[in-house]
Design an enzyme around this catalytic site. Structure first.
Site: not given
Ligand code: AMP
Length: 372
Positions: A196, A271, A316, A328
């Protein structure tokens, strides 16, 4: 207050309920003060538009009076037509009476002309005209208007009795016609590691959209040790979702920072179902919506390895540990995956094959973006 849509047209808030209450009560007061002591006027409302104004005005007038209505028809769609029909006429004897016309709006004056024609032969003692709204720029007649609530520019309005093709009369406030919202808002959807972020970075340039990645915003806050970052870190480190309330407020703030945007690519948001609902409501307030959820479809077993690979260089912490990655996916499968149905029900879900080269996938995504 938000933009409303009636039939094919959009209307933005123009005059608040409170302002209307104030205007109506001051009109009623002026009329009452100008009447000779003991005079019982006959108010004649001009239907349909005046019904709320007439009711509120007469309540505010708060003295002995009689009430009647005539019904004239002049509007077709949003422009005044010259031809006024008397649909419900007068049937009482008004000779010697003080007649006070209650109009919701006077624009070209065609209806007002007709009113003067109707009352010319009624032997009334005096005729006064009260209008809630008046459009001085388009008024073409030399006819007296005794009381004006508010002068407005020549834009089509609805609400507080006024309609567009039958709708809008029930609104307590007044709305003004506005251009349709043109924002293009896309949710880029898919499980962790689907690509994404990579695709959003390419597509935001191509479509001149603002890219909001909630994950990136959280990581930025963690790096800068903000209050939000400290809060989010404990959840993110274990691969759990950050609580909805925190995430939703953060997302709204990010959107507000880009008030003039052409539209947004939401990456990593929504999400959960409650995030999706909050997003719909928030955009609706702006007269906007999600044009489509575009999903990168990739089988899960491919993704775990992709994430472990990414973890070697991404820095990360949630990409390096297989257990956290599994969590996740668990979060994704239990809370996020159902959003496919949420958008399918709205008819805005578009699945795209997320396996292939970056260029190939950008091409498939663009093909969908172009239709939205
Ligand atoms: P990502 O970079 O989108 O994979 O997000 C990394 C982490 O950020 C996720 O595993 C969640 O802990 C947190 N996170 C990101 N977006 C959301 C969301 N919309 N709702 C809740 N947690 C989020």
């Amino acid at each position: 207050m938000e933009i409303i849509k009636l039939h094919d047209l959009y209307f933005k808030p123009f005059i608040t309920k409170d302002e209307i209450v104030h205007i109506v009560s001051s009109l009623a007061k002026q009329v009452r003060e100008d009447l000779p002591e003991g005079e019982v006027p006959v108010f004649v409302g001009i239907l349909n538009g005046c019904f709320l104004f007439a009711a509120d005005f007469i309540r505010e007038f708060n003295q002995d009076c009689e009430v009647s209505f005539v019904k004239l028809g002049s509007y077709e769609g949003t422009s005044s037509t010259e031809n006024v029909k008397q649909l419900v006429g007068l049937n009482e004897d008004l000779s010697g009476r003080t007649v006070i016309i209650l109009e919701d709006i006077i624009d070209t004056g065609t209806t007002l002309q007709e009113i003067y024609n109707i009352f010319r032969d009624q032997n009334v003692q005096q005729l006064k005209v009260v209008t809630l709204f008046f459009k001085p720029d388009v008024f073409k007649k030399e006819l007296p208007i005794d009381y004006i609530g508010k002068n407005i520019e020549d834009k089509f309005i609805v609400g507080y009795g006024l309609d567009y093709d039958g709708l809008g009369r029930n609104k307590a406030a007044v709305y003004q016609q506005t251009t349709p919202p043109t924002m293009k808002n896309i949710v880029l959807f898919g499980p962790p590691g689907a690509g994404k972020g990579t695709q959003a970075t390419l597509l935001k340039e191509k479509y001149n959209l603002v890219h909001i990645s909630t994950g990136d915003v959280f990581r930025y806050n963690i790096k800068n040790a903000t209050e939000l970052g400290v809060l989010a870190k404990s959840y993110m480190d274990d691969g759990n979702l950050v609580p909805d309330e925190v995430t939703i407020n953060m997302l709204k703030a990010e959107v507000e920072k880009n008030a003039g945007a052409n539209g947004f690519i939401f990456d990593g948001f929504p999400r959960t179902e409650s995030q999706a609902k909050a997003l719909d409501a928030f955009l609706a307030e702006k007269g906007a919506k999600i044009n489509g959820m575009v999903a990168l479809e990739v089988p899960e077993d491919l993704l775990v390895n992709r994430l472990l690979e990414r973890g070697k260089t991404s820095g990360r912490t949630d990409d390096t540990d297989e257990e956290k990655i599994r969590n996740r996916f668990n979060e994704y499968n239990t809370k996020t995956a159902i959003l496919k149905e949420f958008y399918q029900e709205q008819g805005t879900y578009y699945g795209v094959n997320g396996v292939g080269s970056i260029e190939e996938i950008t091409k498939s995504l663009s093909a969908v973006f172009d239709t939205l």
